[in-house]
Design a protein around this motif. Structure first.
Motif, PDB file in Angstrom:
ATOM      1  N   GLU A   1     -50.874  -7.827 -13.912  1.00  0.00           N
ATOM      2  CA  GLU A   1     -51.950  -8.759 -13.591  1.00  0.00           C
ATOM      3  C   GLU A   1     -53.301  -8.081 -13.762  1.00  0.00           C
TER       4      GLU A   1
ATOM      5  N   HIS B   1     -57.552 -14.461 -11.809  1.00  0.00           N
ATOM      6  CA  HIS B   1     -56.558 -13.419 -12.074  1.00  0.00           C
ATOM      7  C   HIS B   1     -55.421 -14.006 -12.893  1.00  0.00           C
TER       8      HIS B   1
ATOM      9  N   HIS C   1     -51.330 -14.260 -14.131  1.00  0.00           N
ATOM     10  CA  HIS C   1     -49.940 -14.202 -13.686  1.00  0.00           C
ATOM     11  C   HIS C   1     -49.052 -13.965 -14.892  1.00  0.00           C
TER      12      HIS C   1
ATOM     13  N   SER D   1     -49.302 -18.137  -5.936  1.00  0.00           N
ATOM     14  CA  SER D   1     -48.221 -17.524  -5.179  1.00  0.00           C
ATOM     15  C   SER D   1     -48.487 -17.776  -3.698  1.00  0.00           C
TER      16      SER D   1
ATOM     17  N   ASP E   1     -51.403 -15.749  -2.843  1.00  0.00           N
ATOM     18  CA  ASP E   1     -52.673 -16.321  -3.316  1.00  0.00           C
ATOM     19  C   ASP E   1     -53.183 -17.385  -2.344  1.00  0.00           C
TER      20      ASP E   1
ATOM     21  N   ILE F   1     -56.330 -19.261 -12.055  1.00  0.00           N
ATOM     22  CA  ILE F   1     -55.166 -18.456 -12.411  1.00  0.00           C
ATOM     23  C   ILE F   1     -54.811 -18.699 -13.874  1.00  0.00           C
TER      24      ILE F   1
HETATM   25 ZN   LIG Z   1     -51.665 -14.659  -7.979  1.00  0.00          ZN
END
Ligand SMILES: [Zn+2]
Length: 165
Positions: free
Chosen positions: A37, A98, A100, A107, A110, A125
């Motif tokens: 990531e 960010h 993935h 997530s 997150d 994301i």
């Molecule tokens: Zn994440």
């Protein structure tokens, strides 16, 4: 009324120069190298209704080991650096992003740990570690509501909420 409801919006939520946006994605792609990531803060100017990104600050510039886990973490010291940088450069955090490995869904971590825990904060994301050609509608866009709740957007809603100039 759902303020963010796509289709009734008169203005995008987030604006960015196309070149800065392209540089950001090139950075995420290179930094993650298809195996981990990567992430960054999107910096610029914001008002209640408008967020304009003018530059970005990669997480690893705040903290060398930000990306060494299989997810992104930043220490309190890194946030101090971030606020100092914003003060000295006269910019604000307008969003974070960010990558993935797989899809653009949040997530559990997150959802539970917003990078900036302020209502209205925008988190993006990017799927597939930002490899290949990433379009706006591939992204997940999340607007923080406080108390670990978010409003989630995907697909064509994201391309309406983000305007590249
Ligand atoms: Zn994440």
């Amino acid at each position: 009324m759902n303020f963010f409801k796509a289709g009734t919006m008169s203005a995008p939520l987030l604006e960015a120069p196309a070149q800065v946006w392209a540089d950001l994605f090139a950075h995420l792609r290179t930094q993650g190298a298809g195996v981990r990531e990567s992430g960054a803060f999107l910096l610029g100017h914001k008002s209640e209704s408008r967020r304009v990104m003018t530059r970005f600050l990669p997480y690893e510039q705040l903290q060398a080991d930000a990306l060494h886990n299989d997810y992104v973490t930043l220490s309190a010291a890194s946030f101090s650096k971030l606020w100092e940088f914003c003060r000295s450069e006269g910019v604000a955090v307008v969003a974070d992003v960010h990558t993935h490995r797989f899809g653009p869904g949040q997530s559990r971590s997150d959802r539970a740990n917003p990078m900036i825990a302020i209502k209205g904060h925008v988190a993006l994301i990017v799927p597939q570690f930002a490899q290949g050609n990433v379009c706006l509608q591939d992204l997940g866009l999340y607007v923080y509501q406080g108390e670990h709740r978010w409003i989630a957007f995907s697909g064509s809603d994201v391309s309406q909420l983000v305007r590249l100039s």
